[in-house]
Design a protein around this motif. Sequence first.
Motif, short mmCIF file in Angstrom:
data_model
loop_
_atom_site.label_atom_id
_atom_site.label_comp_id
_atom_site.label_asym_id
_atom_site.label_seq_id
_atom_site.Cartn_x
_atom_site.Cartn_y
_atom_site.Cartn_z
N GLY A 43 -2.52 0.52 -4.24
CA GLY A 43 -1.79 -0.69 -3.88
C GLY A 43 -1.27 -1.41 -5.11
N VAL A 44 -0.17 -2.13 -4.94
CA VAL A 44 0.40 -2.96 -6.00
C VAL A 44 0.77 -4.31 -5.40
CG1 VAL A 44 1.29 -1.01 -7.35
CG2 VAL A 44 2.74 -2.08 -5.61
N ALA A 45 0.86 -5.31 -6.24
CA ALA A 45 1.25 -6.66 -5.80
C ALA A 45 2.22 -7.24 -6.81
CB ALA A 45 0.02 -7.55 -5.65
N ARG A 46 3.16 -8.02 -6.32
CA ARG A 46 4.12 -8.67 -7.22
C ARG A 46 4.64 -9.95 -6.55
NH1 ARG A 46 8.01 -7.80 -11.39
NH2 ARG A 46 7.14 -5.75 -11.87
N GLN A 86 6.13 11.56 -10.41
CA GLN A 86 5.54 10.89 -9.26
C GLN A 86 6.37 11.19 -8.00
OE1 GLN A 86 6.85 8.75 -11.86
NE2 GLN A 86 5.03 9.24 -13.09
N ARG A 87 5.67 11.29 -6.91
CA ARG A 87 6.29 11.37 -5.60
C ARG A 87 5.71 10.24 -4.75
NH1 ARG A 87 5.52 17.87 -4.48
NH2 ARG A 87 7.24 18.63 -5.82
N VAL A 88 6.59 9.43 -4.17
CA VAL A 88 6.16 8.34 -3.30
C VAL A 88 6.54 8.72 -1.87
CG1 VAL A 88 6.30 5.88 -2.80
CG2 VAL A 88 6.53 6.69 -5.16
N THR A 89 5.55 8.93 -1.03
CA THR A 89 5.82 9.41 0.33
C THR A 89 5.75 8.31 1.39
OG1 THR A 89 3.49 10.03 0.55
CG2 THR A 89 5.02 11.74 -0.21
N ARG A 90 5.03 7.22 1.09
CA ARG A 90 4.91 6.17 2.09
C ARG A 90 4.62 4.84 1.41
NH1 ARG A 90 1.08 6.29 7.54
NH2 ARG A 90 1.79 4.30 8.41
N VAL A 91 5.28 3.79 1.87
CA VAL A 91 5.05 2.44 1.34
C VAL A 91 5.04 1.46 2.51
CG1 VAL A 91 5.86 0.60 -0.19
CG2 VAL A 91 6.26 3.00 -0.82
N GLU A 92 4.03 0.61 2.54
CA GLU A 92 3.96 -0.46 3.53
C GLU A 92 3.79 -1.77 2.77
OE1 GLU A 92 0.82 0.36 6.22
OE2 GLU A 92 1.88 2.01 7.24
N THR A 93 4.75 -2.68 2.93
CA THR A 93 4.76 -3.92 2.16
C THR A 93 4.64 -5.13 3.07
OG1 THR A 93 6.12 -2.96 0.40
CG2 THR A 93 6.10 -5.36 0.56
N GLU A 94 3.78 -6.05 2.71
CA GLU A 94 3.65 -7.34 3.39
C GLU A 94 4.27 -8.42 2.52
OE1 GLU A 94 -0.41 -8.11 4.23
OE2 GLU A 94 -0.64 -6.45 5.66
N ARG A 142 0.87 -1.18 0.00
CA ARG A 142 0.00 0.00 0.00
C ARG A 142 0.90 1.23 0.00
NH1 ARG A 142 -4.80 -0.62 -1.67
NH2 ARG A 142 -5.26 1.40 -0.67
N TYR A 143 0.47 2.23 -0.75
CA TYR A 143 1.32 3.42 -0.87
C TYR A 143 0.49 4.70 -0.80
CZ TYR A 143 -0.32 3.87 -5.73
OH TYR A 143 -1.10 4.03 -6.84
N GLN A 144 1.19 5.78 -0.49
CA GLN A 144 0.66 7.14 -0.59
C GLN A 144 1.67 7.98 -1.34
OE1 GLN A 144 -0.02 8.39 3.46
NE2 GLN A 144 -1.97 7.29 3.63
N GLY A 145 1.18 8.92 -2.10
CA GLY A 145 2.10 9.76 -2.88
C GLY A 145 1.37 10.87 -3.60
N GLN A 146 1.99 11.36 -4.65
CA GLN A 146 1.42 12.45 -5.43
C GLN A 146 1.70 12.19 -6.91
OE1 GLN A 146 3.57 15.70 -3.44
NE2 GLN A 146 1.60 16.53 -2.81
N ARG A 147 0.68 12.55 -7.73
CA ARG A 147 0.83 12.47 -9.17
C ARG A 147 1.07 13.87 -9.72
NH1 ARG A 147 -3.92 10.95 -10.35
NH2 ARG A 147 -3.51 8.69 -10.29
N GLY A 148 2.12 14.02 -10.50
CA GLY A 148 2.42 15.32 -11.10
C GLY A 148 2.00 15.34 -12.56
N THR A 149 1.17 16.33 -12.92
CA THR A 149 0.71 16.49 -14.29
C THR A 149 1.19 17.83 -14.84
OG1 THR A 149 -1.27 15.21 -13.75
CG2 THR A 149 -1.31 16.48 -15.81
#
Length: 365
Positions: free
Chosen positions: A209-212, A289-297, A168-175
Amino acid sequence: MTDVTHWPCESCGADLRFAPGQTDLRCDHCGHLQHIPELPKARTLALGELDLRDALANHLPASESQDVRTTRCPSCGALVEFQGATHATQCPFCATPVVAGTGETRQIKPQALIPFALTEREARASMTRWLGSLWFAPNGLVQYARKGRALDGLYVPYWTFDAATRSRYQGQRGTYYYTTRTVTVQVDGKPQRRTEQVRHTRWTPVSGGVARAFDDVLVLASTSLPRSYTEALEPWDLNALTAYRPDYLAGFTAEGYTVGLAEGQTRAHEIMAQVIHQDIRADIGGDEQRVTRVETEHSAETFKHILLPIWMAAYKYNGKTYRFVVNGQSGKVQGERPWSAWKIAFAVLLALIVAGIVAAISQMR
């Protein structure tokens, strides 16, 4: 102490060594080739993964560990394994004489290895070509490499890790968007007014969220070589992994792992995090893109202990030791870059001469 393993020649009884690029053991005494028998079908299960949680809790079956004869190099600290009847050798990392001790170390067994595909002669040729391609390398070092002692065949320990990840992530999209502005510029000494487009970035908060699923994330299990060296030897074709058996180590040196499983898992998570970060940026989209927080399980984590083949040389030249490593599967070379002071000085002098000639021609015009 475990029994010492021998690989006797069927023809003359001398010790055998593995023949790179083949599935045979070769007798250096009489030249006899002895085929390595096929593995029983059940033994091929060794290529399967082991449960990481069980291993970290020391709950692996006893059959997955073994006692090995190891001696730590007194000079560089490498953990050198002794195979067969060998009791003395040179440390492949620093050329220091090493003698087998009387003690043993309990370690996780290798599940698989990639057998040597290149012979020592082929590896030496790759290294010599690589040295010859280096600008400013001392000529004497290249000649010394051609005429020096043989390269050492070394199996280097690695971990591979598998895992399913959800992040799960939080961030910002730059356009990007653009506005028009008027500016004054000088053209032939006269001011002129022009319009130009100015780029701006509009930032929008995003989350998602992303999964891999990761397969065979490769982690060096040794500290004897700089990570930059071993990473430069990649990629390895892990499809060539075969179930471990000691026959492949006949005539070669193996290094015991000095990076433990827990430390290897930490490094694997760092490698996974880099890939996950790229997945997140792609998921965010936009122009920046700016990625400010990531929580990975991490779940379903498994691992293998494997050995990969490297030809290695530690050459002393003008009082300094240079180390070179050759991928025993692909022939890719990496090493410490030697410099020739006189070649550098000659190049600088030549550049100054050329610059002077160019300046003189310009003045004549």
